[in-house]
Design a protein around this motif. Structure first.
Motif: not given
Ligand SMILES: C[S@@+](CC[C@H](N)C(=O)[O-])C[C@H]1O[C@@H](n2cnc3c(N)ncnc32)[C@H](O)[C@@H]1O
Length: 383
Positions: A115, A117, A140, A164, A174, A177
């Motif tokens: 995941n 960012l 994200t 996103t 963020h 997320s």
């Protein structure tokens, strides 16, 4: 002229051959076509101004620029060109240079399923590269400029990515997320936001172009500890535009250099190139000398130039005249600070430490601030 797919494949081959593009990222570089992310109007440097170039005026040149190993300027002056006749002065958004993008993706050590960012969506190209390898529900991206964010969101949708894209100050991360396995900033921070550590899992990585007023060019790879802190070392040389809230003041000779005749005069035998032209030296000077911006202007003869040091906050300035073949360089200093002296003292401090290379510097970010160290945290640097 070759089509976009062929140009993308050639660029990827060039970057791979140069050692900038790792095998894991080659597929995404070939698949995600950069020209689909670049706006119809881009900007090019013309002296100290930025002037627009439209795709419709020269389609081939525009396409070539999308697949050259160069950054492409996509917005100036926050979208409102400040000069007369649509001329801009400051780059406020760009598609980063492909070799820098490739190098940062390799340094991020991100793999499928993680995941991630991204801070600084810009065109959305880097976000699409990430999505191509990690899955688009895993990415994200936050962009501060509403027009840029909106355009990137639409482009990504049109290219089939469900990333996103949030509009806001990426310094806050963020939260919706989080937690992240990786954070990658594509805008530079002087003060690295603690939120990036707080929103990343222990053992995760945060990659940040780190800058000082004097020196814009260190990529730091942080390892997140789990107690809200992260520590990292310099792993590369990259120059990015600063996070919007950290832009500081722009130095200008017209606005900040006055009183030439009353300035304090002296001279030095220290060659300006050894202080400013050597990456490791100028990086170290930036660690020690705050609020000092560097401007170099050409002199009248061949090889002649003037180095200006400007503190736009206190309005102190210094100049050093370089004439080829001379061994002593005249200095002028004005205002409450002796800026050249500070820079030369910082250079001598670095020299006295046996000239540490950039990869020996590290940075620790805590919820309350940050500090710089040499080799390990026991050797902190006073700034
Ligand atoms: C070099 S561009 C990013 C390039 C981009 N990753 C790409 O692939 O095209 C830097 C971007 O960071 C954005 N930016 C600056 N400060 C920001 C902030 N505080 N939060 C989020 N984005 C920011 C700028 O508006 C700009 O679009």
């Amino acid at each position: 002229m070759a089509g976009a797919e062929e140009l993308a494949a050639r660029l990827a081959a060039e970057l791979a051959e140069a050692g900038d593009l790792t095998p894991q990222w080659r597929g995404p570089f070939e698949t995600v076509l950069r020209h689909r992310f670049v706006p119809e109007t881009v900007w090019v440097q013309d002296g100290d101004r930025l002037v627009p170039v439209h795709r419709a005026d020269d389609e081939e040149a525009w396409l070539r620029s999308c697949y050259a190993n160069e950054f492409v300027i996509t917005q100036v002056d926050d979208g409102v060109p400040a000069g007369p006749g649509r001329v801009g002065y400051e780059i406020t958004s760009s598609a980063s240079r492909p070799d820098v993008v490739a190098m940062m993706l390799a340094a991020l050590e991100a793999g499928p399923g993680m995941n991630v960012l991204e801070v600084g969506t810009g065109t959305g190209w880097n976000a699409a590269l990430l999505a191509e390898r990690l899955g688009d529900d895993r990415v994200t991206s936050v962009e501060v400029d509403p027009v840029v964010a909106d355009r990137a969101r639409r482009t990504l949708r049109a290219e089939g990515y469900k990333i996103t894209v949030a509009c806001g100050d990426g310094a806050h991360g963020h939260l919706e997320s989080a937690p992240f396995d990786r954070v990658i900033a594509t805008a530079a921070a002087q003060r690295v936001p603690p939120a990036w550590a707080a929103q990343t899992r222990p053992g995760g990585r945060v990659l940040v172009p780190w800058t000082t007023d004097f020196h814009n060019g260190a990529l730091v790879s942080f390892l997140v500890q789990g107690d809200g802190t992260m520590r990292g070392r310099i792993v590369g040389n990259v120059a990015f535009m600063p996070l919007r809230a950290q832009r500081g003041k722009r130095a200008s000779l017209d606005r900040h250099v006055h009183g030439m005749t009353q300035a304090r005069r002296s001279s030095t035998e220290t060659h300006p190139y050894s202080v400013l032209g050597e990456y490791d030296a100028s990086l170290a000077v930036g660690l020690k000398v705050p609020h000092c911006k560097l401007i170099v202007t050409p002199g009248s003869g061949e090889g002649a130039y003037t180095v200006w040091l400007v503190d736009p906050w206190s309005r102190s300035w210094a100049s050093l005249e370089h004439e080829p073949g001379t061994e002593e360089f005249p200095i002028r200093q004005s205002g409450e600070r002796d800026l050249w002296q500070e820079v030369e003292d910082a250079f001598n401090w670095w020299d006295g430490l046996d000239r540490p290379a950039s990869d020996r510097w590290g940075l620790t970010v805590t919820p309350n601030g940050q500090f710089v160290w040499l080799d390990d945290e026991d050797h902190r640097i006073d700034r």
